[in-house]
Motif scaffolding. Structure first.
Motif, PDB file in Angstrom:
ATOM      1  N   MET A  85       0.816  -1.192   0.000  1.00 56.09           N
ATOM      2  CA  MET A  85       0.000   0.000   0.000  1.00 56.09           C
ATOM      3  C   MET A  85       0.867   1.267   0.000  1.00 56.09           C
ATOM      4  O   MET A  85       0.544   2.221  -0.650  1.00 56.09           O
ATOM      5  CB  MET A  85      -0.906  -0.033   1.229  1.00 56.09           C
ATOM      6  N   HIS A  86       1.988   1.237   0.721  1.00 57.75           N
ATOM      7  CA  HIS A  86       2.841   2.423   0.831  1.00 57.75           C
ATOM      8  C   HIS A  86       4.190   2.233   0.146  1.00 57.75           C
ATOM      9  O   HIS A  86       5.172   2.887   0.506  1.00 57.75           O
ATOM     10  CB  HIS A  86       3.064   2.762   2.305  1.00 57.75           C
ATOM     11  N   VAL A  87       4.237   1.388  -0.839  1.00 60.55           N
ATOM     12  CA  VAL A  87       5.500   1.051  -1.502  1.00 60.55           C
ATOM     13  C   VAL A  87       6.189   2.294  -2.041  1.00 60.55           C
ATOM     14  O   VAL A  87       7.392   2.481  -1.841  1.00 60.55           O
ATOM     15  CB  VAL A  87       5.275   0.018  -2.623  1.00 60.55           C
ATOM     16  N   ARG A  88       5.483   3.150  -2.712  1.00 65.74           N
ATOM     17  CA  ARG A  88       6.107   4.340  -3.301  1.00 65.74           C
ATOM     18  C   ARG A  88       6.714   5.247  -2.229  1.00 65.74           C
ATOM     19  O   ARG A  88       7.798   5.785  -2.419  1.00 65.74           O
ATOM     20  CB  ARG A  88       5.098   5.119  -4.129  1.00 65.74           C
ATOM     21  N   GLU A  89       6.029   5.397  -1.102  1.00 69.18           N
ATOM     22  CA  GLU A  89       6.564   6.223  -0.018  1.00 69.18           C
ATOM     23  C   GLU A  89       7.843   5.610   0.553  1.00 69.18           C
ATOM     24  O   GLU A  89       8.813   6.309   0.844  1.00 69.18           O
ATOM     25  CB  GLU A  89       5.542   6.415   1.107  1.00 69.18           C
ATOM     26  N   TYR A  90       7.859   4.275   0.727  1.00 64.85           N
ATOM     27  CA  TYR A  90       9.056   3.591   1.233  1.00 64.85           C
ATOM     28  C   TYR A  90      10.225   3.784   0.278  1.00 64.85           C
ATOM     29  O   TYR A  90      11.337   4.098   0.697  1.00 64.85           O
ATOM     30  CB  TYR A  90       8.800   2.098   1.425  1.00 64.85           C
ATOM     31  N   VAL A  91       9.977   3.597  -0.999  1.00 68.00           N
ATOM     32  CA  VAL A  91      11.031   3.735  -2.001  1.00 68.00           C
ATOM     33  C   VAL A  91      11.555   5.169  -2.019  1.00 68.00           C
ATOM     34  O   VAL A  91      12.767   5.400  -2.039  1.00 68.00           O
ATOM     35  CB  VAL A  91      10.526   3.299  -3.390  1.00 68.00           C
ATOM     36  N   GLN A  92      10.676   6.136  -1.973  1.00 67.43           N
ATOM     37  CA  GLN A  92      11.094   7.534  -1.960  1.00 67.43           C
ATOM     38  C   GLN A  92      11.962   7.828  -0.736  1.00 67.43           C
ATOM     39  O   GLN A  92      13.016   8.446  -0.849  1.00 67.43           O
ATOM     40  CB  GLN A  92       9.875   8.451  -1.957  1.00 67.43           C
ATOM     41  N   ILE A  95      11.812  -3.326  -5.960  1.00 73.63           N
ATOM     42  CA  ILE A  95      10.446  -3.705  -5.595  1.00 73.63           C
ATOM     43  C   ILE A  95      10.164  -5.045  -6.244  1.00 73.63           C
ATOM     44  O   ILE A  95      10.363  -5.216  -7.448  1.00 73.63           O
ATOM     45  CB  ILE A  95       9.427  -2.667  -6.102  1.00 73.63           C
ATOM     46  N   SER A  96       9.695  -5.995  -5.466  1.00 74.11           N
ATOM     47  CA  SER A  96       9.414  -7.336  -5.999  1.00 74.11           C
ATOM     48  C   SER A  96       8.129  -7.337  -6.816  1.00 74.11           C
ATOM     49  O   SER A  96       7.337  -6.396  -6.779  1.00 74.11           O
ATOM     50  CB  SER A  96       9.252  -8.329  -4.842  1.00 74.11           C
ATOM     51  N   GLU A  97       7.950  -8.431  -7.529  1.00 71.60           N
ATOM     52  CA  GLU A  97       6.647  -8.687  -8.139  1.00 71.60           C
ATOM     53  C   GLU A  97       5.652  -8.880  -7.001  1.00 71.60           C
ATOM     54  O   GLU A  97       6.037  -9.071  -5.854  1.00 71.60           O
ATOM     55  CB  GLU A  97       6.725  -9.970  -8.988  1.00 71.60           C
ATOM     56  N   ARG A  98       4.388  -8.878  -7.297  1.00 68.03           N
ATOM     57  CA  ARG A  98       3.383  -9.088  -6.251  1.00 68.03           C
ATOM     58  C   ARG A  98       3.558 -10.461  -5.620  1.00 68.03           C
ATOM     59  O   ARG A  98       3.784 -11.443  -6.305  1.00 68.03           O
ATOM     60  CB  ARG A  98       1.973  -8.980  -6.819  1.00 68.03           C
ATOM     61  N   VAL A  99       3.500 -10.475  -4.283  1.00 65.60           N
ATOM     62  CA  VAL A  99       3.559 -11.721  -3.525  1.00 65.60           C
ATOM     63  C   VAL A  99       2.360 -11.764  -2.586  1.00 65.60           C
ATOM     64  O   VAL A  99       1.798 -10.733  -2.233  1.00 65.60           O
ATOM     65  CB  VAL A  99       4.864 -11.841  -2.699  1.00 65.60           C
ATOM     66  N   SER A 153      -2.140  -9.494  -0.881  1.00 69.76           N
ATOM     67  CA  SER A 153      -1.214  -9.275  -1.983  1.00 69.76           C
ATOM     68  C   SER A 153      -0.387  -8.032  -1.695  1.00 69.76           C
ATOM     69  O   SER A 153      -0.926  -6.982  -1.355  1.00 69.76           O
ATOM     70  CB  SER A 153      -2.008  -9.097  -3.275  1.00 69.76           C
ATOM     71  N   SER A 154       0.935  -8.163  -1.799  1.00 70.14           N
ATOM     72  CA  SER A 154       1.809  -7.034  -1.478  1.00 70.14           C
ATOM     73  C   SER A 154       3.115  -7.139  -2.260  1.00 70.14           C
ATOM     74  O   SER A 154       3.260  -8.007  -3.117  1.00 70.14           O
ATOM     75  CB  SER A 154       2.086  -7.005   0.026  1.00 70.14           C
ATOM     76  N   HIS A 155       4.052  -6.246  -1.960  1.00 69.79           N
ATOM     77  CA  HIS A 155       5.376  -6.228  -2.575  1.00 69.79           C
ATOM     78  C   HIS A 155       6.424  -6.265  -1.472  1.00 69.79           C
ATOM     79  O   HIS A 155       6.169  -5.866  -0.339  1.00 69.79           O
ATOM     80  CB  HIS A 155       5.594  -4.948  -3.390  1.00 69.79           C
ATOM     81  N   ILE A 156       7.619  -6.702  -1.826  1.00 70.79           N
ATOM     82  CA  ILE A 156       8.758  -6.658  -0.917  1.00 70.79           C
ATOM     83  C   ILE A 156       9.710  -5.594  -1.452  1.00 70.79           C
ATOM     84  O   ILE A 156      10.069  -5.612  -2.625  1.00 70.79           O
ATOM     85  CB  ILE A 156       9.466  -8.022  -0.844  1.00 70.79           C
ATOM     86  N   VAL A 157      10.089  -4.658  -0.587  1.00 72.46           N
ATOM     87  CA  VAL A 157      11.039  -3.618  -0.959  1.00 72.46           C
ATOM     88  C   VAL A 157      12.379  -3.988  -0.332  1.00 72.46           C
ATOM     89  O   VAL A 157      12.464  -4.217   0.869  1.00 72.46           O
ATOM     90  CB  VAL A 157      10.583  -2.230  -0.457  1.00 72.46           C
TER      91      VAL A 157
END
Length: 60
Positions: A1-8, A20-24, A30-34
């Motif tokens: 949900m907050h992937v873009r904020e984490y990456v920034q 950023i991983s593919e969806r897991v 369903s989410s991503h791993i950063v």
């Protein structure tokens, strides 16, 4: 949900190889791993922050 904020934020902290991983699916969500690496060198220049990892590595 907050992937873009984490990456920034990781980029602001000068982390390297931010990925950023593919969806897991974890816990039926369903989410991503950063993932990222610490910077190789401590660079201090205008508008940059010196990172001192010793502060974080001494946590018991």
């Amino acid at each position: 949900m907050h992937v873009r904020e984490y990456v920034q934020r990781l980029h602001e902290l000068k982390m390297e190889d931010v990925r950023i991983s593919e969806r897991v699916t974890a816990y039926m969500v369903s989410s991503h791993i950063v993932s990222f690496r610490k910077p190789r060198q401590h660079v201090v220049a205008p508008s940059e922050v010196r990172l001192d990892w010793r502060r974080f590595n001494n946590i018991s």
